[in-house]
Design a protein around this motif. Structure first.
Motif, PDB file in Angstrom:
ATOM      1  N   ARG A   1       0.798  -1.081   0.154  1.00 16.36           N
ATOM      2  CA  ARG A   1      -0.138   0.050  -0.113  1.00 16.36           C
ATOM      3  C   ARG A   1       0.793   1.160  -0.029  1.00 16.36           C
ATOM      4  N   ALA A   2       1.958   1.144   0.822  1.00 15.43           N
ATOM      5  CA  ALA A   2       2.763   2.327   0.510  1.00 15.43           C
ATOM      6  C   ALA A   2       3.480   2.744  -0.761  1.00 15.43           C
ATOM      7  N   LEU A   3       3.723   1.724  -1.434  1.00 18.87           N
ATOM      8  CA  LEU A   3       4.150   1.983  -2.969  1.00 18.87           C
ATOM      9  C   LEU A   3       2.989   2.648  -3.761  1.00 18.87           C
ATOM     10  N   TRP A   4       1.906   2.196  -3.475  1.00 20.88           N
ATOM     11  CA  TRP A   4       0.827   2.501  -4.151  1.00 20.88           C
ATOM     12  C   TRP A   4       0.291   3.948  -3.980  1.00 20.88           C
ATOM     13  N   LEU A   5       0.353   4.224  -2.572  1.00 17.53           N
ATOM     14  CA  LEU A   5       0.187   5.627  -2.095  1.00 17.53           C
ATOM     15  C   LEU A   5       0.921   6.526  -2.766  1.00 17.53           C
ATOM     16  N   CYS A   6       2.497   6.165  -2.404  1.00 20.46           N
ATOM     17  CA  CYS A   6       3.281   7.075  -2.976  1.00 20.46           C
ATOM     18  C   CYS A   6       3.218   7.489  -4.565  1.00 20.46           C
ATOM     19  N   LEU A   7       2.996   6.295  -5.220  1.00 18.11           N
ATOM     20  CA  LEU A   7       2.918   6.460  -6.776  1.00 18.11           C
ATOM     21  C   LEU A   7       1.718   7.185  -7.107  1.00 18.11           C
ATOM     22  N   ALA A   8       0.538   7.185  -6.454  1.00 20.72           N
ATOM     23  CA  ALA A   8      -0.470   8.047  -6.378  1.00 20.72           C
ATOM     24  C   ALA A   8      -0.261   9.545  -6.150  1.00 20.72           C
ATOM     25  N   GLY A   9       0.486   9.516  -5.305  1.00 19.62           N
ATOM     26  CA  GLY A   9       0.775  10.967  -4.811  1.00 19.62           C
ATOM     27  C   GLY A   9       1.822  11.703  -5.676  1.00 19.62           C
ATOM     28  N   VAL A  10       2.610  11.116  -6.322  1.00 21.06           N
ATOM     29  CA  VAL A  10       3.519  11.757  -7.483  1.00 21.06           C
ATOM     30  C   VAL A  10       2.679  11.870  -8.485  1.00 21.06           C
ATOM     31  N   LEU A  11       1.821  11.142  -9.039  1.00 19.53           N
ATOM     32  CA  LEU A  11       1.037  11.138 -10.077  1.00 19.53           C
ATOM     33  C   LEU A  11       0.002  12.356  -9.919  1.00 19.53           C
ATOM     34  N   ALA A  12      -0.337  12.608  -8.694  1.00 23.78           N
ATOM     35  CA  ALA A  12      -1.245  13.771  -8.619  1.00 23.78           C
ATOM     36  C   ALA A  12      -0.422  15.079  -8.781  1.00 23.78           C
ATOM     37  N   VAL A  13       0.509  14.984  -8.124  1.00 19.74           N
ATOM     38  CA  VAL A  13       1.697  16.202  -8.123  1.00 19.74           C
ATOM     39  C   VAL A  13       2.026  16.654  -9.641  1.00 19.74           C
ATOM     40  N   GLN A  14       2.272  15.411 -10.419  1.00 18.63           N
ATOM     41  CA  GLN A  14       2.490  15.820 -11.582  1.00 18.63           C
ATOM     42  C   GLN A  14       1.321  16.352 -12.694  1.00 18.63           C
ATOM     43  N   VAL A  15       0.275  15.878 -12.418  1.00 19.08           N
ATOM     44  CA  VAL A  15      -0.861  16.478 -13.107  1.00 19.08           C
ATOM     45  C   VAL A  15      -1.165  17.809 -12.614  1.00 19.08           C
ATOM     46  N   ALA A  16      -1.113  18.122 -11.478  1.00 16.27           N
ATOM     47  CA  ALA A  16      -1.182  19.464 -10.770  1.00 16.27           C
ATOM     48  C   ALA A  16      -0.353  20.555 -11.374  1.00 16.27           C
ATOM     49  N   VAL A  17       0.867  19.997 -11.360  1.00 17.54           N
ATOM     50  CA  VAL A  17       1.858  20.823 -11.766  1.00 17.54           C
ATOM     51  C   VAL A  17       1.678  21.285 -13.429  1.00 17.54           C
ATOM     52  N   VAL A  18       1.031  20.334 -14.069  1.00 19.31           N
ATOM     53  CA  VAL A  18       1.117  20.646 -15.331  1.00 19.31           C
ATOM     54  C   VAL A  18      -0.599  21.536 -15.689  1.00 19.31           C
ATOM     55  N   HIS A  19      -1.478  21.126 -14.909  1.00 15.11           N
ATOM     56  CA  HIS A  19      -2.819  21.579 -15.296  1.00 15.11           C
ATOM     57  C   HIS A  19      -3.247  22.688 -14.153  1.00 15.11           C
ATOM     58  N   LEU A  20      -3.063  22.952 -13.027  1.00 14.68           N
ATOM     59  CA  LEU A  20      -3.264  23.741 -12.175  1.00 14.68           C
ATOM     60  C   LEU A  20      -2.808  25.244 -12.710  1.00 14.68           C
TER      61      LEU A  20
ATOM     62  N   VAL B   1       2.980  24.016 -19.362  1.00 16.01           N
ATOM     63  CA  VAL B   1       1.874  24.529 -19.889  1.00 16.01           C
ATOM     64  C   VAL B   1       0.951  23.089 -19.855  1.00 16.01           C
ATOM     65  N   PRO B   2      -0.539  23.106 -20.052  1.00 12.69           N
ATOM     66  CA  PRO B   2      -1.153  22.024 -20.063  1.00 12.69           C
ATOM     67  C   PRO B   2      -0.847  21.255 -21.138  1.00 12.69           C
ATOM     68  N   LEU B   3      -0.938  19.876 -20.790  1.00  7.61           N
ATOM     69  CA  LEU B   3      -0.920  18.728 -21.741  1.00  7.61           C
ATOM     70  C   LEU B   3      -2.026  18.216 -22.529  1.00  7.61           C
ATOM     71  N   THR B   4      -1.848  17.897 -23.778  1.00  4.63           N
ATOM     72  CA  THR B   4      -3.282  17.365 -24.422  1.00  4.63           C
ATOM     73  C   THR B   4      -3.257  15.627 -23.965  1.00  4.63           C
ATOM     74  N   VAL B   5      -4.436  15.068 -24.281  1.00  2.00           N
ATOM     75  CA  VAL B   5      -4.434  13.668 -24.247  1.00  2.00           C
ATOM     76  C   VAL B   5      -3.169  12.924 -24.902  1.00  2.00           C
ATOM     77  N   THR B   6      -3.189  13.457 -26.127  1.00  2.00           N
ATOM     78  CA  THR B   6      -1.996  12.820 -26.945  1.00  2.00           C
ATOM     79  C   THR B   6      -0.532  12.906 -26.431  1.00  2.00           C
ATOM     80  N   GLN B   7      -0.524  14.186 -25.829  1.00  2.00           N
ATOM     81  CA  GLN B   7       0.930  14.423 -25.201  1.00  2.00           C
ATOM     82  C   GLN B   7       1.165  13.477 -24.109  1.00  2.00           C
ATOM     83  N   TRP B   8       0.018  13.246 -22.916  1.00  2.00           N
ATOM     84  CA  TRP B   8       0.146  12.451 -21.860  1.00  2.00           C
ATOM     85  C   TRP B   8       0.090  10.951 -22.405  1.00  2.00           C
TER      86      TRP B   8
END
Length: 107
Positions: free
Chosen positions: A25-44, A54-61
């Motif tokens: 669970r610790a691994l999956w929580l950390c991976l989810a946290g890192v993914l959330a931060v990556q998306v936030a840095v790109v889209h907020l 700058v925001p990424l398109t679905v194709t770029q993701w």
């Protein structure tokens, strides 16, 4: 994306996504946290200002995910080509219960 590398670096042999991988669970929580931060840095908007993104398109993701997945694919190929360590049970598949001599252990 470090997510794929975190999954492929768990063990030198055996399956990349074994049954025990999903229990960490610790691994999956950390991976989810890192993914959330990556998306936030790109889209907020405020994070884009701070980090200069700058925001990424679905194709770029999808391109990011595909590029990161090459590490996983390379690891799968290397594991398939690499000889199994003696006594690992890998050669007989996941249900092989024989020891290094090929004889099943006594109960």
């Amino acid at each position: 994306m470090c997510h794929v590398h975190a999954l492929s670096a768990r063990a030198d042999d055996g399956p990349l996504l074994g049954r025990y991988q999903f229990r960490n669970r610790a691994l999956w929580l950390c991976l989810a946290g890192v993914l959330a931060v990556q998306v936030a840095v790109v889209h907020l908007p405020w994070a884009r200002t701070v980090f200069g993104t700058v925001p990424l398109t679905v194709t770029q993701w999808a391109l990011c995910l595909g590029t990161a997945s090459t590490v996983l694919l390379a690891e799968l190929v290397l594991r398939a080509l690499r000889p199994a360590p003696r006594g690992s049970g890998r050669a007989g598949g996941p249900l092989d219960v024989s020891g290094p001599t090929g004889v099943p252990p006594r109960p």
